[in-house]
Design an enzyme around this catalytic site. Structure first.
Site, PDB file in Angstrom:
ATOM      1  N   LYS A  95       0.863  -1.191   0.000  1.00 48.22           N
ATOM      2  CA  LYS A  95       0.000   0.000   0.000  1.00 48.22           C
ATOM      3  C   LYS A  95       0.892   1.231   0.000  1.00 48.22           C
ATOM      4  O   LYS A  95       1.734   1.399   0.889  1.00 48.22           O
ATOM      5  CB  LYS A  95      -0.891   0.025   1.247  1.00 48.22           C
ATOM      6  CG  LYS A  95      -2.199  -0.714   1.068  1.00 48.22           C
ATOM      7  CD  LYS A  95      -2.992  -0.693   2.340  1.00 48.22           C
ATOM      8  CE  LYS A  95      -3.916   0.484   2.439  1.00 48.22           C
ATOM      9  NZ  LYS A  95      -4.624   0.501   3.741  1.00 48.22           N
TER      10      LYS A  95
HETATM   11  C1  E4P Z   1      -7.834   1.230   4.447  1.00 46.06           C
HETATM   12  O1  E4P Z   1      -7.198   0.955   3.470  1.00 46.06           O
HETATM   13  C2  E4P Z   1      -7.873   2.602   4.999  1.00 46.06           C
HETATM   14  O2  E4P Z   1      -6.605   2.903   5.466  1.00 46.06           O
HETATM   15  C3  E4P Z   1      -8.912   2.680   6.084  1.00 46.06           C
HETATM   16  O3  E4P Z   1     -10.112   2.094   5.611  1.00 46.06           O
HETATM   17  C4  E4P Z   1      -9.157   4.088   6.580  1.00 46.06           C
HETATM   18  O4  E4P Z   1     -10.270   4.040   7.444  1.00 46.06           O
HETATM   19  P1  E4P Z   1     -10.619   5.209   8.488  1.00 46.06           P
HETATM   20  O5  E4P Z   1     -11.015   6.415   7.708  1.00 46.06           O
HETATM   21  O6  E4P Z   1     -11.753   4.652   9.307  1.00 46.06           O
HETATM   22  O7  E4P Z   1      -9.371   5.449   9.303  1.00 46.06           O
END
Ligand code: E4P
Length: 227
Positions: free
Chosen positions: A86
């Site tokens: 990522k």
């Molecule tokens: C996943 O890839 C993201 O980092 C995550 O869903 C972010 O979620 P949040 O906005 O609840 O922190």
């Protein structure tokens, strides 16, 4: 639609894999830090629980292209299986993505808030882009609309990149994302439970149980087959 779990909690991952159609796990530095434990051991434990076929998306922390590539290469080798690096969208992240694709490492471009960020990430070869639905909604934008337009653009230009919608707080958001043809969602385990919850379903099951018991008492189906 692919369902991915947005947690690094090994016990919660084990529970979800046991109960639900889980296609993989996503993490980010915030999610990892919540576990407050040895990072490499945590990655290995998660891979053991989900097996090699399910996707495992792990975020880099480097900010320049070289560090991002070095971290992604090391993570890919260490985590193994169906691994995705990522990479938060940035100019250095895009440069790193091009290099990682040359090296055969799959990339999820994350922290996406606009349609053009997604299009550019797809053009450099990202396998997934991860737009943040609830965080968009929270700044009075429209997360579902942004995701819908990204899906439409990718179809229109015949780009192979998948859209992995992230950052959810409600079942309604997930339903609307499914209706715009999004390829994947990542959701926390609590939301997985909520997706299948309905009080009328519980009411119906209570009624079935009561009607059955009114004739067969405490006997269950297998008791009635015993000779
Ligand atoms: C996943 O890839 C993201 O980092 C995550 O869903 C972010 O979620 P949040 O906005 O609840 O922190």
């Amino acid at each position: 639609m692919m369902y991915i779990i947005d947690t690094a909690n090994v016990e919660e991952i084990r529970r979800c894999v046991d109960l639900f159609p889980v296609d993989g796990v996503t993490t980010n530095p915030t999610i990892i830090s919540r576990e407050n434990t040895n990072f490499p051991t945590l990655l290995k434990d998660i891979r053991d629980v989900i097996g090699n076929d399910r996707m495992f998306h792990v975020q880099v922390t480097g900010e320049d292209a070289k560090t991002i590539v070095d971290e992604a290469v090391a993570l890919n080798e260490f985590v193994g299986g169906n691994f995705y690096a990522k990479v938060p969208i940035s100019a250095q992240g895009l440069k790193a993505t091009m290099e990682l694709k040359k090296r055969g490492i799959k990339v999820t471009e994350t922290a996406i808030f606009t349609q053009q960020q997604a299009l550019i990430a797809a053009k450099v070869g990202a396998d997934f882009v991860a737009p943040y639905v609830n965080r968009l909604d929270n700044i009075v934008s429209d997360g579902v609309n942004v995701v819908g337009e990204i899906v439409t653009m990718f179809k229109g230009y015949d780009l192979k990149c998948n859209v992995l919608a992230a950052s959810f707080k409600t079942v309604e958001q997930i339903h609307k994302i499914a209706m715009v043809g999004c390829h994947a969602v990542t959701i926390n385990p609590d939301l997985f439970d909520t997706l299948i919850y309905h009080p009328m379903t519980l009411y119906a099951i209570d009624d079935f149980n009561a009607d059955w018991a009114s004739v067969y008492g405490k006997n269950k189906i297998l008791d009635l087959f015993k000779k």
